[in-house]
Write an enzyme that holds these catalytic residues in place. Structure first.
Site, mmCIF file in Angstrom:
data_model
loop_
_atom_site.group_PDB
_atom_site.id
_atom_site.type_symbol
_atom_site.label_atom_id
_atom_site.label_comp_id
_atom_site.label_asym_id
_atom_site.label_seq_id
_atom_site.Cartn_x
_atom_site.Cartn_y
_atom_site.Cartn_z
ATOM 1 N N VAL A 60 0.869 -1.174 0.000
ATOM 2 C CA VAL A 60 0.000 0.000 0.000
ATOM 3 C C VAL A 60 0.911 1.232 0.000
ATOM 4 O O VAL A 60 0.675 2.209 0.709
ATOM 5 C CB VAL A 60 -0.956 0.018 1.202
ATOM 6 C CG1 VAL A 60 -2.168 0.916 0.897
ATOM 7 C CG2 VAL A 60 -1.443 -1.375 1.552
ATOM 8 N N ALA A 61 1.994 1.128 -0.794
ATOM 9 C CA ALA A 61 2.968 2.217 -0.935
ATOM 10 C C ALA A 61 3.454 2.678 0.438
ATOM 11 O O ALA A 61 3.744 1.861 1.298
ATOM 12 C CB ALA A 61 2.366 3.352 -1.750
ATOM 13 N N CYS A 62 3.521 3.991 0.657
ATOM 14 C CA CYS A 62 4.108 4.517 1.887
ATOM 15 C C CYS A 62 3.287 4.200 3.128
ATOM 16 O O CYS A 62 3.781 4.348 4.246
ATOM 17 C CB CYS A 62 4.301 6.029 1.767
ATOM 18 S SG CYS A 62 5.507 6.505 0.508
ATOM 19 N N SER A 63 2.034 3.780 2.950
ATOM 20 C CA SER A 63 1.189 3.435 4.096
ATOM 21 C C SER A 63 1.260 1.961 4.460
ATOM 22 O O SER A 63 0.514 1.502 5.335
ATOM 23 C CB SER A 63 -0.274 3.815 3.793
ATOM 24 O OG SER A 63 -0.406 5.190 3.547
ATOM 25 N N SER A 64 2.129 1.212 3.806
ATOM 26 C CA SER A 64 2.142 -0.239 3.976
ATOM 27 C C SER A 64 2.313 -0.674 5.429
ATOM 28 O O SER A 64 1.699 -1.653 5.867
ATOM 29 C CB SER A 64 3.247 -0.859 3.116
ATOM 30 O OG SER A 64 2.997 -0.670 1.747
#
Length: 373
Positions: A154-158
Site C-alpha cells: 500500500v505504498a508509503c502506508s504499507s
C-alpha cells in the site's frame, strides 16, 4: 476478544550514506553532460536545458540532508545515476529479504522472542524485489518461522496497513504473534536524473512485532485503535511491473520510475490526513492535548509540519513531532516506524501517541498507541 499490542520494533540501516552535496555534484555533472550532448536541440528550442540542483533547494523543498542507500557508487556516478545491485542466485537469500531479516532479528531481540514464538510474517513495503515467491515467505524461511506469510503493498502506508492486518489476525484468534517487516530499496525506483525528485528517497528496513497482550512482554504498547483510508490518485505513480519493464540502463524509461505531482500531492494529502486523524481521535475519545507525540510518515518536512499543526491546533515542537527525514530521507513504508523506533523510549506508562503514514494511492493509516502501565 484478544487485545493486540506492539511488543517491539527493529531497524536496519545500510552502511552507505549520501549527503546532499554529493548528490547535487553528481546530478549537476550529469546535467552538464546532457546539455552538451543536446546542445543543438537546446539552441534550436526543441529541448529545454537541464538546470542545476542545489543543497539549498533540496533542504528548503524537503528538509532532507542525507540518505542511506544500499549502493552509493552507482547513484553518485554521473554516467550511471542508479544503484548497481548484483543479482543473486536463487539459492541465495535475496537482498530485500536479507534486509528484512536484519530488522526482524533486532525486533525479536528487543522483545526477548525467538523465531519459534512467531506465527506469521507480513512483508509490507512499496518496492518488492519480485512478484513471487512472496518476500515474506523467504523471510519466514530465513528466520525459521512456522505458520504463514504473505506480501502486501500500500505504498508509503504499507506499515500501518500491516499493523492493522496483524492486529486483526490476533483479535480473530488466527495468530498470537505476527512479525511485520518493511524492507525498502527506494533508490531502485528513483529517477536520479529528475531535478525535482532525485533527492527524495533512501533505503532501510524496519520491523514491528505485534502480539496478543497476554503473551507480550511487560514493556509494550497497547494498540488503542487503527484506521485505514484509500482514495485513487495518479499524482504519485510508479508504472514498473511484470507487464512492462524499464530500460536496461538506468535512465531511459522515466515513466517506469517514481513520478509525482508534488504540489498537488501536498494540497490534497495534507487536509485528507489531518481530517482522518481528527475523526479517528473523536471515535476513540482522544484529544490533541492527550497526545504525547506524533510519529508521522517521513515524506516532507513541510507536509509534516502542517499536518501536525492541524491536529494539535498549533505549531508542533520537535519533541511532539520528531523527524528522521533529515538523515534517512523518505523511506516509504518504513518512515513512521523509524521515527517511532528512535523516538519512543522516553514515554512514561499511560502516555499516548500516534503512528501515521500516508502516500501513493492515495492511502493513509493511523495507529494510536499507549505505553503499557
Amino acid at each position: 476478544m484478544t487485545n493486540p499490542v506492539i511488543s517491539a520494533t527493529g531497524l536496519w540501516t545500510p552502511p552507505h550514506s549520501i549527503s546532499n552535496a554529493e548528490l547535487v555534484a553528481s546530478y549537476n555533472a550529469w546535467a552538464d553532460t546532457w546539455n552538451r550532448e543536446n546542445e543543438a536541440e537546446i539552441k534550436s528550442g526543441l529541448m529545454e536545458p537541464k538546470t542545476h540542483s542545489s543543497v539549498e533547494f533540496i533542504e528548503k523543498a524537503s528538509g532532507i540532508k542525507s540518505r542511506f542507500v544500499v549502493d552509493k557508487d552507482g547513484v553518485i556516478d554521473p554516467y550511471i545515476m542508479a544503484p548497481r545491485i548484483a543479482e543473486r542466485p536463487n539459492e541465495q537469500i535475496s537482498l530485500l529479504a536479507e534486509m528484512a531479516v536484519f530488522a526482524a532479528r533486532d525486533a525479536l531481540k528487543a522483545a526477548g522472542r525467538s523465531a519459534e514464538d512467531v506465527d506469521a510474517v507480513i512483508c509490507a513495503a512499496s518496492n518488492m524485489q519480485r512478484a513471487y515467491p512472496a518476500m515474506a515467505i523467504e523471510v519466514q524461511q530465513a528466520l525459521g518461522i512456522e505458520g504463514f506469510a504473505f506480501d502486501m503493498n500500500v505504498a508509503c502506508s504499507s506499515a500501518t496497513f500491516g499493523i492493522q492486518t496483524a492486529a486483526d489476525f490476533i483479535r480473530a484468534g488466527h495468530a498470537k504473534s505476527v512479525l511485520m517487516v518493511n524492507p525498502e530499496v527506494c533508490s531502485g525506483h528513483l529517477n536520479f536524473t529528475d531535478r525535482d525528485s532525485h533527492f527524495i528517497f533512501g533505503d532501510v528496513a524496519t520491523a514491528v512485532l505485534i502480539e496478543a497482550e497476554d503473551i507480550a512482554p511487560a514493556d509494550h504498547w497497547k494498540i488503542l485503535g487503527t484506521k485505514l483510508k484509500t482514495q485513487f490518485s495518479n499524482n504519485i505513480r510508479n508504472n514498473f511491473g511484470f507487464l512492462n519493464r524499464a530500460a536496461p540502463e538506468g535512465v531511459g524509461a522515466p515513466d517506469k520510475l517514481f513520478i509525482q505531482e508534488g504540489r498537488k500531492v501536498f494540497r490534497e494529502v495534507v487536509p485528507m490526513v489531518a481530517e482522518m486523524i481528527g475523526a479517528h481521535m473523536g471515535e476513540l475519545g482522544l484529544t490533541a492535548p492527550g497526545l504525547r507525540r506524533i510519529w508521522l510518515h517521513q515524506a516532507n518536512a513541510n507536509m509534516n509540519r502542517l499536518i501536525a499543526s492541524k491536529v494539535l491546533g498549533r505549531e508542533a515542537t520537535e519533541d511532539e513531532s520528531p523527524t528522521v527525514l533529515d538523515t534517512y530521507a523518505n523511506t516509504s513504508s518504513a518512515g513512521s516506524i523509524i521515527a517511532f523506533h528512535k523516538h519512543s523510549s522516553d514515554f512514561k506508562p499511560g502516555e499516548r501517541g500516534l503512528i501515521c503514514s500516508f502516500g501513493a494511492g492515495y492511502s493513509a493509516g493511523t495507529v494510536f498507541v499507549e505505553r503499557s502501565r
